[in-house]
Design a protein around this motif. Structure first.
Motif, mmCIF file in Angstrom:
data_model
loop_
_atom_site.group_PDB
_atom_site.id
_atom_site.type_symbol
_atom_site.label_atom_id
_atom_site.label_comp_id
_atom_site.label_asym_id
_atom_site.label_seq_id
_atom_site.Cartn_x
_atom_site.Cartn_y
_atom_site.Cartn_z
ATOM 1 N N GLY A 207 0.799 -1.208 0.000
ATOM 2 C CA GLY A 207 0.000 0.000 0.000
ATOM 3 C C GLY A 207 0.837 1.266 0.000
ATOM 4 N N ASN A 208 0.159 2.381 0.250
ATOM 5 C CA ASN A 208 0.778 3.689 0.105
ATOM 6 C C ASN A 208 0.967 4.421 1.428
ATOM 7 O OD1 ASN A 208 0.928 3.405 -2.678
ATOM 8 N ND2 ASN A 208 -1.063 4.345 -3.032
ATOM 9 N N VAL A 209 1.330 3.679 2.462
ATOM 10 C CA VAL A 209 1.606 4.279 3.761
ATOM 11 C C VAL A 209 3.070 4.054 4.100
ATOM 12 C CG1 VAL A 209 1.092 4.260 6.228
ATOM 13 C CG2 VAL A 209 -0.751 3.934 4.570
ATOM 14 N N LEU A 210 3.757 5.129 4.475
ATOM 15 C CA LEU A 210 5.166 5.053 4.825
ATOM 16 C C LEU A 210 5.271 4.917 6.344
ATOM 17 C CD1 LEU A 210 7.896 7.339 3.261
ATOM 18 C CD2 LEU A 210 8.085 6.461 5.566
ATOM 19 N N GLU A 211 5.804 3.791 6.813
ATOM 20 C CA GLU A 211 5.916 3.551 8.252
ATOM 21 C C GLU A 211 7.097 4.337 8.824
ATOM 22 O OE1 GLU A 211 5.125 -0.308 10.632
ATOM 23 O OE2 GLU A 211 7.301 -0.247 10.408
ATOM 24 N N ILE B 221 5.982 12.245 -0.063
ATOM 25 C CA ILE B 221 6.085 10.904 -0.663
ATOM 26 C C ILE B 221 4.724 10.227 -0.692
ATOM 27 C CG2 ILE B 221 6.941 8.547 -0.224
ATOM 28 C CD1 ILE B 221 8.971 10.289 -1.623
ATOM 29 N N GLU B 222 3.978 10.281 0.410
ATOM 30 C CA GLU B 222 2.661 9.637 0.437
ATOM 31 C C GLU B 222 1.703 10.294 -0.552
ATOM 32 O OE1 GLU B 222 2.441 7.675 4.874
ATOM 33 O OE2 GLU B 222 1.527 9.640 4.581
ATOM 34 N N GLY C 66 14.546 6.560 -3.206
ATOM 35 C CA GLY C 66 14.487 5.289 -2.492
ATOM 36 C C GLY C 66 13.077 4.794 -2.295
ATOM 37 N N PHE C 67 12.123 5.727 -2.213
ATOM 38 C CA PHE C 67 10.732 5.369 -1.983
ATOM 39 C C PHE C 67 9.947 5.252 -3.286
ATOM 40 C CE2 PHE C 67 12.466 7.300 1.767
ATOM 41 C CZ PHE C 67 12.126 6.373 2.744
ATOM 42 N N LEU C 68 10.660 5.385 -4.392
ATOM 43 C CA LEU C 68 10.098 5.061 -5.698
ATOM 44 C C LEU C 68 10.803 3.843 -6.285
ATOM 45 C CD1 LEU C 68 9.799 8.670 -7.170
ATOM 46 C CD2 LEU C 68 7.976 7.242 -6.206
ATOM 47 N N SER C 69 11.575 3.153 -5.430
ATOM 48 C CA SER C 69 12.324 1.963 -5.852
ATOM 49 C C SER C 69 12.073 0.777 -4.926
ATOM 50 C CB SER C 69 13.829 2.277 -5.885
ATOM 51 O OG SER C 69 14.099 3.356 -6.745
ATOM 52 N N GLY C 70 11.009 0.872 -4.124
ATOM 53 C CA GLY C 70 10.615 -0.283 -3.324
ATOM 54 C C GLY C 70 10.541 -0.096 -1.829
ATOM 55 N N ALA C 71 11.173 0.943 -1.271
ATOM 56 C CA ALA C 71 11.138 1.139 0.174
ATOM 57 C C ALA C 71 9.790 1.700 0.611
ATOM 58 C CB ALA C 71 12.259 2.076 0.614
ATOM 59 N N ASN C 72 9.377 1.364 1.833
ATOM 60 C CA ASN C 72 8.112 1.911 2.361
ATOM 61 C C ASN C 72 8.182 2.207 3.856
ATOM 62 O OD1 ASN C 72 8.150 -0.900 3.009
ATOM 63 N ND2 ASN C 72 5.932 -0.877 3.289
ATOM 64 N N GLY C 73 9.397 2.436 4.353
ATOM 65 C CA GLY C 73 9.552 2.787 5.755
ATOM 66 C C GLY C 73 10.858 3.526 5.962
ATOM 67 N N MET C 74 10.961 4.251 7.081
ATOM 68 C CA MET C 74 12.185 4.975 7.374
ATOM 69 C C MET C 74 12.305 5.229 8.864
ATOM 70 S SD MET C 74 11.138 8.769 5.949
ATOM 71 C CE MET C 74 12.620 9.595 6.470
ATOM 72 N N LEU C 75 13.543 5.424 9.305
ATOM 73 C CA LEU C 75 13.820 5.859 10.662
ATOM 74 C C LEU C 75 13.984 7.366 10.663
ATOM 75 C CD1 LEU C 75 14.451 2.782 11.055
ATOM 76 C CD2 LEU C 75 16.222 3.502 12.658
ATOM 77 N N THR C 76 13.427 8.007 11.683
ATOM 78 C CA THR C 76 13.605 9.440 11.839
ATOM 79 C C THR C 76 14.192 9.730 13.214
ATOM 80 O OG1 THR C 76 11.388 9.776 12.784
ATOM 81 C CG2 THR C 76 11.598 9.921 10.385
ATOM 82 N N GLY C 77 14.855 10.873 13.327
ATOM 83 C CA GLY C 77 15.340 11.303 14.629
ATOM 84 C C GLY C 77 16.740 10.859 14.986
ATOM 85 N N GLY C 78 17.462 10.213 14.071
ATOM 86 C CA GLY C 78 18.841 9.843 14.346
ATOM 87 C C GLY C 78 19.072 8.355 14.456
ATOM 88 N N TYR C 79 20.352 7.965 14.507
ATOM 89 C CA TYR C 79 20.752 6.559 14.443
ATOM 90 C C TYR C 79 21.790 6.246 15.520
ATOM 91 C CZ TYR C 79 18.948 7.886 9.894
ATOM 92 O OH TYR C 79 18.184 8.424 8.894
#
Length: 325
Positions: free
Chosen positions: A45-49, A318-319, A287-300
């Motif tokens: 679907g079209n929701v980015l986690e 993106i959504e 990256g989100f037009l090549s298969g990804a549908n999630g991301m981390l925010t706020g640092g690593y």
């Protein structure tokens, strides 16, 4: 292009077929990215986690993971501190929740925790308190190589997901990841989480010097483990670690990796994690037009991420794009 990439939208791809895609170049890559994006749309679907993690306990780790600033084996100058208290964790949880994160991950340095120890009890109590307040966001944990007893306690407290990356292929784990524990230790940790009823987030790191064969082998190992979430981290070479002199991967190579992972792992939440800012810069949307549908925010953990306000605007764009294509 000698074969139809779009057939993999519905068809299961073999390891040999996936490896053949690694050789694609030029315009053929655009077909690969488009097919991966179509798979993402069909199965996810079209929701980015959105996920946010906290470095809840930092430094002095007994393990020698070659990419990590927190290992006691390397002199990286990283700040070390004990486990954060419950009030600090609660404040961070609700800040992440306010910023749109649906998952909040507690990440700690060190090989493992034991059931009944002070730090483990602090984490359990924190999870219970947050869950009693019934937020819409969920709590994930990344506490090292835990056994079934510890996993069951996390599940009972209200945690929903456990995170433990396999990092790379089994054949190259000791070369690029660590030698103080094994690839099998990580596999067993994932299985312990699953036995307890926890969902699993399990992915790896690219750019450590691995081959395409290593990446494909990792993807198929992940397929066998069947995690719900799969973070793809891009190595950010940290001074003082054995991988400090590695060069960043090109955006093209990262996008190709994401797309091939999507064709192999059709219905999984594939997250772009650490390294996205350094590699993609102003072209992160690719990256989100090549298969990804999630991301981390706020640092690593020990590396600062992008400004949260910029990420939130980006996610909305993106959504909107997904829903209007």
């Amino acid at each position: 292009m000698n074969f139809d990439i779009r057939k993999y939208i519905d068809k299961e791809i073999t390891k040999k077929e996936a490896f053949n895609l690694c050789n694609l170049k030029g315009n053929d890559l655009l077909y690969l990215f488009a097919a991966a994006d179509e798979v993402r749309n069909k199965y996810c679907g079209n929701v980015l986690e959105i996920c946010t993690i906290t470095n809840a306990k930092s430094g002095k780790c007994s393990e020698n993971c070659k990419f990590c600033a927190q290992s006691v084996f390397y002199n990286t100058g990283v700040k070390s501190y004990p486990l954060k208290d419950k009030e600090t964790l609660k404040k961070e949880f609700y800040e992440a929740y306010k910023n749109g994160s649906t998952r909040f991950g507690i990440v700690t340095s060190g090989k493992s925790f034991e059931y009944g120890t002070y730090d483990f009890n602090v984490i359990i109590d924190f999870i219970k308190e947050i869950m009693s307040e019934k937020p819409e966001a969920e709590i994930c944990c990344s506490l090292g190589l835990l056994g079934e007893k510890e996993m069951s306690a996390l599940k009972k407290a209200g945690a929903s997901r456990y995170h433990c990356n396999i990092q790379t292929s089994s054949e190259k784990y000791s070369v690029f990841a660590a030698s103080t524990h094994s690839f099998e230790d990580r596999i067993n940790t994932v299985k312990n989480a699953q036995k307890s009823g926890l969902q699993v987030c399990c992915g790896g790191i690219i750019g450590m010097g691995e081959t395409w064969e290593d990446r494909i082998n990792m993807a198929f190992a992940l397929k066998e483990l069947n995690p719900q979430g799969i973070p793809i981290n891009i190595l950010n070479p940290i001074k003082g670690t054995p991988l400090e002199n590695r060069n960043f991967l090109s955006p093209e190579e990262v996008l190709k990796t994401i797309a091939i992972f999507r064709l192999i792992l059709k219905d999984k939440n594939i997250k772009i994690a650490a390294g996205r800012e350094s590699v993609f810069k102003d072209f992160m949307g690719s990256g989100f037009l090549s298969g990804a549908n999630g991301m981390l925010t706020g640092g690593y953990l020990t590396v600062k991420g992008r400004n949260i306000e910029d990420d939130l605007k980006f996610i909305k764009n993106i959504e909107n794009l997904w829903n209007n294509i």
